[in-house]
Design a protein around this motif. Sequence first.
Motif, short mmCIF file in Angstrom:
data_model
loop_
_atom_site.label_atom_id
_atom_site.label_comp_id
_atom_site.label_asym_id
_atom_site.label_seq_id
_atom_site.Cartn_x
_atom_site.Cartn_y
_atom_site.Cartn_z
N ARG A 1 -43.28 31.99 52.71
CA ARG A 1 -43.39 31.66 54.14
C ARG A 1 -42.33 32.43 54.94
N LEU A 2 -41.12 32.48 54.41
CA LEU A 2 -40.05 33.24 55.08
C LEU A 2 -40.44 34.71 55.18
N TYR A 3 -40.89 35.30 54.08
CA TYR A 3 -41.24 36.72 54.09
C TYR A 3 -42.35 37.00 55.11
N GLY B 1 -32.42 26.61 54.63
CA GLY B 1 -32.86 26.09 55.93
C GLY B 1 -31.85 26.32 57.03
N LYS B 2 -30.83 27.12 56.77
CA LYS B 2 -29.76 27.36 57.75
C LYS B 2 -29.69 28.82 58.18
N GLY B 3 -30.67 29.62 57.79
CA GLY B 3 -30.73 31.00 58.25
C GLY B 3 -30.10 32.03 57.35
N TYR B 4 -29.57 31.64 56.21
CA TYR B 4 -28.90 32.59 55.32
C TYR B 4 -29.85 33.70 54.86
N ALA B 5 -30.97 33.32 54.26
CA ALA B 5 -31.90 34.31 53.71
C ALA B 5 -32.48 35.18 54.83
N GLY B 6 -32.84 34.57 55.94
CA GLY B 6 -33.37 35.34 57.06
C GLY B 6 -32.37 36.34 57.59
N THR B 7 -31.11 35.94 57.66
CA THR B 7 -30.06 36.84 58.11
C THR B 7 -29.89 38.01 57.16
N LEU B 8 -29.96 37.74 55.86
CA LEU B 8 -29.84 38.81 54.86
C LEU B 8 -31.04 39.77 54.95
N LEU B 9 -32.24 39.23 55.13
CA LEU B 9 -33.42 40.09 55.29
C LEU B 9 -33.30 40.93 56.56
N ASP B 10 -32.79 40.34 57.63
CA ASP B 10 -32.57 41.10 58.87
C ASP B 10 -31.55 42.22 58.66
N HIS B 11 -30.52 41.94 57.88
CA HIS B 11 -29.51 42.95 57.57
C HIS B 11 -30.15 44.15 56.88
N ALA C 1 -20.20 32.70 47.55
CA ALA C 1 -21.36 33.18 48.29
C ALA C 1 -22.37 32.04 48.39
N GLY C 2 -22.81 31.77 49.61
CA GLY C 2 -23.86 30.78 49.81
C GLY C 2 -25.22 31.40 49.57
N ALA C 3 -25.30 32.71 49.77
CA ALA C 3 -26.54 33.46 49.56
C ALA C 3 -26.18 34.92 49.35
N PHE C 4 -27.08 35.64 48.66
CA PHE C 4 -26.86 37.07 48.48
C PHE C 4 -28.20 37.79 48.42
N ILE C 5 -28.15 39.07 48.71
CA ILE C 5 -29.31 39.94 48.55
C ILE C 5 -28.82 41.20 47.84
N GLY C 6 -29.62 41.67 46.90
CA GLY C 6 -29.31 42.91 46.20
C GLY C 6 -30.46 43.87 46.41
N TYR C 7 -30.15 45.10 46.76
CA TYR C 7 -31.21 46.06 47.05
C TYR C 7 -30.74 47.48 46.76
N ARG C 8 -31.69 48.39 46.79
CA ARG C 8 -31.39 49.80 46.55
C ARG C 8 -32.39 50.64 47.34
N ILE C 9 -31.98 51.84 47.67
CA ILE C 9 -32.88 52.81 48.30
C ILE C 9 -33.52 53.62 47.19
N MET C 10 -34.83 53.75 47.25
CA MET C 10 -35.58 54.51 46.26
C MET C 10 -36.47 55.51 47.01
N ASN C 11 -36.70 56.64 46.42
CA ASN C 11 -37.57 57.65 47.02
C ASN C 11 -38.77 57.82 46.09
N LEU C 12 -39.93 57.39 46.55
CA LEU C 12 -41.13 57.38 45.72
C LEU C 12 -42.16 58.37 46.25
N LEU C 13 -42.92 58.97 45.37
CA LEU C 13 -43.98 59.88 45.79
C LEU C 13 -44.98 59.17 46.69
N ARG C 14 -45.32 57.94 46.35
CA ARG C 14 -46.33 57.18 47.07
C ARG C 14 -45.92 56.85 48.50
#
Length: 145
Positions: A126-128, A90-100, A59-72
């Motif tokens: 800056r990316l965020y 600088g090649k778009g990996y992180a941006g592509t993962l955020l777009d996903h 893996a050149g890059a990865f993102i880990g996430y979860r769906i959460m249901n919060l009162l707020r």
Amino acid sequence: MTLTCLKAQTKADIEFCKEAILEFRKSLDPEKVVDHVYQMITQEGFELVFIPNADNTKAGAFIGYRIMNLLRTGPVIYVDNLFTFSECRGKGYAGTLLDHVASRAASQGIKTIHLDSGYDLHTAHRLYLNKGYFLACNHFAKLIS
């Protein structure tokens, strides 16, 4: 080069991501990390998505996430981890993962994505900001001994 996001579903997929996970989270036990992440995926709703590096050896890059249901907020996606190896930056990996993740949120009617980032990670900030994220709050933590 087209960047393709792949969802880790098997221990072999996690093994493909293992070097990146351990580079990012150095405190994890290399002997247990695959089983740990597999448990998170199969029992806790964690999703691990990755983009292979240019020679498809890890893996050149990865993102880990979860769906959460919060009162707020109601349902949100919380990004636990986002990492890119230096040779892939600088090649778009992180941006592509955020777009996903944004696409995943939109497809499920989720209105907000949250993530925490270390104070000194200015390039990541800056990316965020460029991806439409904003500073929403301060995050506090307490260590329990």
